[in-house]
Design a protein around this motif. Structure first.
Motif, PDB file in Angstrom:
ATOM      1  N   LEU A   5      -0.653 -15.278  30.243  1.00 11.87           N
ATOM      2  CA  LEU A   5      -0.613 -14.937  31.423  1.00 11.87           C
ATOM      3  C   LEU A   5       1.746 -14.597  31.291  1.00 11.87           C
ATOM      4  CD1 LEU A   5      -0.393 -15.755  34.170  1.00 11.87           C
ATOM      5  CD2 LEU A   5       0.494 -18.415  33.481  1.00 11.87           C
ATOM      6  N   GLN A   6       1.684 -15.936  29.893  1.00 10.00           N
ATOM      7  CA  GLN A   6       3.129 -15.239  29.691  1.00 10.00           C
ATOM      8  C   GLN A   6       3.649 -14.186  29.598  1.00 10.00           C
ATOM      9  OE1 GLN A   6       6.267 -17.335  29.721  1.00 10.00           O
ATOM     10  NE2 GLN A   6       6.891 -15.860  29.600  1.00 10.00           N
ATOM     11  N   ALA A   7       2.767 -13.557  28.078  1.00 10.99           N
ATOM     12  CA  ALA A   7       3.176 -12.227  28.097  1.00 10.99           C
ATOM     13  C   ALA A   7       2.902 -11.116  29.447  1.00 10.99           C
ATOM     14  CB  ALA A   7       2.008 -11.386  27.533  1.00 10.99           C
ATOM     15  N   ARG A   8       2.003 -11.609  29.956  1.00 12.72           N
ATOM     16  CA  ARG A   8       2.139 -10.811  31.720  1.00 12.72           C
ATOM     17  C   ARG A   8       3.566 -10.170  32.338  1.00 12.72           C
ATOM     18  NH1 ARG A   8      -2.034  -6.999  33.953  1.00 12.72           N
ATOM     19  NH2 ARG A   8      -1.980  -7.511  36.354  1.00 12.72           N
ATOM     20  N   LEU A   9       3.362 -11.642  32.659  1.00 11.70           N
ATOM     21  CA  LEU A   9       4.351 -12.488  34.229  1.00 11.70           C
ATOM     22  C   LEU A   9       6.213 -12.067  33.102  1.00 11.70           C
ATOM     23  CD1 LEU A   9       3.297 -15.269  35.254  1.00 11.70           C
ATOM     24  CD2 LEU A   9       3.538 -13.294  36.491  1.00 11.70           C
ATOM     25  N   ARG A  10       5.819 -11.783  31.841  1.00  9.44           N
ATOM     26  CA  ARG A  10       7.857 -12.180  31.357  1.00  9.44           C
ATOM     27  C   ARG A  10       7.156 -11.178  29.555  1.00  9.44           C
ATOM     28  NH1 ARG A  10      13.005 -15.178  32.667  1.00  9.44           N
ATOM     29  NH2 ARG A  10      14.472 -13.859  31.463  1.00  9.44           N
ATOM     30  N   PRO A  11       7.083 -10.341  29.588  1.00  8.93           N
ATOM     31  CA  PRO A  11       6.480  -9.633  28.181  1.00  8.93           C
ATOM     32  C   PRO A  11       8.198 -10.254  27.830  1.00  8.93           C
ATOM     33  CG  PRO A  11       6.136  -8.142  29.469  1.00  8.93           C
ATOM     34  CD  PRO A  11       6.353  -9.285  30.359  1.00  8.93           C
TER      35      PRO A  11
END
Length: 513
Positions: free
Chosen positions: A383-389
């Protein structure tokens, strides 16, 4: 001394039914581990702090080179100033892991791998402390350790090897507390550690220290010979395990090369400086808190452990990169002796609500709870990678300057800022210098610093000529930049807040602004 013993002595005894591990029971080490992982993810993806160090990039590049060539380099493959000079990637295992993480998930993968290593270290420390201390004290020391690591929390091999450091030290301390030699099962830890980070020599030094403690205890009991034989055998086997690396026995002297033969380079590299106490330092809190506890309660340590703690304090005051060692290792050294004194001095009292709740988290986590927590970490990372790579920190990495230089036709040997050598290597550009200070040596490093700082202005032009420099990538505040601006043979082709690029006019394509 077991955890159950500690809980009984402090009025936190658990009933027989409660002591049976539930498959869904959570534990304090599990909570600490998850928190530290999420903290690392936040530091790396939101604050962009884990990729600030240029060494990260050449470590990834070295791992990439090893995977591509299916071999460990024995000579420098990355610079144009030291071609063919002997250099072995002594941290090759960590570099391969970093390269694989980068290949699989980009910089988010690198941050996640770093977070996993740090979280494992924190969880292991917390579990080891709970064997002697009540949960509140164990948690306090674990939190202090995390605070002392965070300033040096970077995606580099020293973090990836931290679980090995923790496993090794816990094994030594447990053996010393039990009056026996360490388990031979620790030897594979040393072999892996020696291939992951040069700090394995600290593990050997700690082994000698605890061997001395065992010898002194054996002398008091009339069993000194037995202690010397058992610990001596273990130390000899540990040394043998430590040379199972591409460097072989030469790896044992790497620490000497760095700490003794590279004094000039160390004096110019930020992480090897002494802590700046004009700014907030977790080290200051640790020192003052420890002093307060000792003065208030009159606590005492056995001689060898006192020397170990003092040695770590000295190293922390000398080099800020050693602060993390003090935070992680000192609690392990002092937990057992201090727990004994605290128990003897404490009056049994009814624990308050917080102590009871923390006590309920002391037993080991159930298998289902641990598996569920680990599985929850995966979607959190995705989720973190998708929202804020995770992106490269433009304030510390010359991404725009390098792109501008290549657009302007930059080619040939480059003169680069020390901190950016790693990123240039990652970008497949041969560098003038990078973070492998032990390979370049103090003499080369001093010539470079004198030229860049114009300490010896007359040395700058000969340096450019000797290495046939055709373009430069330097920080705006580098004194040599002003000299290049005034030199009619050079042309500034790019400048931003991070970097300035100059090209030799004879190598500047027509039409370049």
């Amino acid at each position: 001394m077991t955890q159950a013993h500690e809980l009984r002595d402090t009025g936190l005894a658990l009933g027989s039914g409660e002591q049976a591990l539930s498959t869904w029971r959570i534990s304090l080490p599990l909570i600490v581990g998850i928190y530290v992982y999420l903290l690392t993810l936040y530091q790396g993806s939101v604050l962009n702090l884990l990729l600030l160090d240029g060494d990260t990039y050449w470590h990834v590049a070295a791992g990439r080179w090893i995977l591509a060539h299916q071999a460990i380099p024995s000579a420098d493959p990355f610079s144009h100033t030291m071609p063919g000079v002997p250099w072995v990637a002594h941290e090759w295992l960590s570099e391969v892991l970093l390269a694989l993480a980068h290949e699989f998930a980009g910089w988010t993968g690198v941050v996640a791998l770093t977070g996993l290593a740090f979280a494992t270290t924190a969880a292991l420390l917390t579990r080891a402390l709970l064997a002697h201390l009540v949960p509140a004290r164990a948690l306090l020391l674990a939190v202090a350790a995390v605070m002392m690591v965070v300033p040096h929390l970077l995606a580099r091999p020293h973090i990836l090897s931290m679980p090995l450091l923790m496993l090794w030290t816990i094994g030594l301390v447990r053996a010393a507390d039990a009056g026996r030699a360490p388990s031979l099962w620790l030897l594979p830890v040393m072999a892996v550690w020696a291939n992951a980070h040069g700090g394995f020599t600290l593990g050997l030094a700690l082994t000698l220290a605890f061997a001395l403690e065992a010898a002194l205890d054996g002398w008091r009991r009339g069993e000194m010979t037995r202690a010397l034989k058992s610990w001596g055998l273990f130390f000899g086997l540990a040394v043998c395990a430590s040379v199972l690396t591409p460097q072989g026995p030469n790896g044992l002297v790497f620490t000497w090369h760095v700490m003794v033969e590279s004094q000039y380079a160390l004096s110019r590299i930020g992480e090897w400086a002494s802590p700046d106490f004009h700014r907030f330092q977790p080290l200051a809190v640790w020192l003052l808190g420890g002093l307060a506890v000792v003065l208030h309660q009159g606590l005492r340590l056995p001689p060898v452990r006192l020397l170990l703690v003092l040695g770590l304090i000295y190293l922390s005051l000398k080099h800020m990169r050693n602060i993390e060692l003090l935070g992680l290792l000192a609690p392990l050294f002092v937990a057992a002796p201090l727990a004994t004194q605290w128990r003897q001095a404490a009056q049994l009292a009814r624990p308050d609500g917080i102590a009871r709740r923390l006590g309920a988290l002391a037993p080991r986590a159930g298998a289902a709870a641990a598996a569920f927590a680990c599985l929850m970490v995966v979607p959190a990372t995705l989720l973190q990678a998708r929202l804020r790579p995770v992106e490269l920190p433009l304030q510390a990495v010359p991404v725009r300057a390098l792109e501008a230089a290549l657009r302007a036709g930059a080619q040939g040997p480059v003169l680069n800022a020390y901190n950016w050598g790693g990123y240039l290597i990652y970008s497949d550009i041969a560098v003038f210098i990078d973070g492998r200070a032990e390979m370049y040596g103090d003499a080369f490093f001093k010539k470079y610093i004198d030229a860049m700082s114009l300490t010896q202005p007359a040395s700058f032009e000969p340096l450019l000529a000797k290495y046939r420099i055709t373009w430069t990538l330097l920080s705006p505040d580098t004194p040599a930049v002003a000299l290049l601006d005034r030199n009619p043979n050079w042309k500034r082709v790019h400048a931003d807040d991070t970097a300035v690029v100059h090209m030799r006019r004879s190598h500047t394509p027509e039409g370049t602004p």
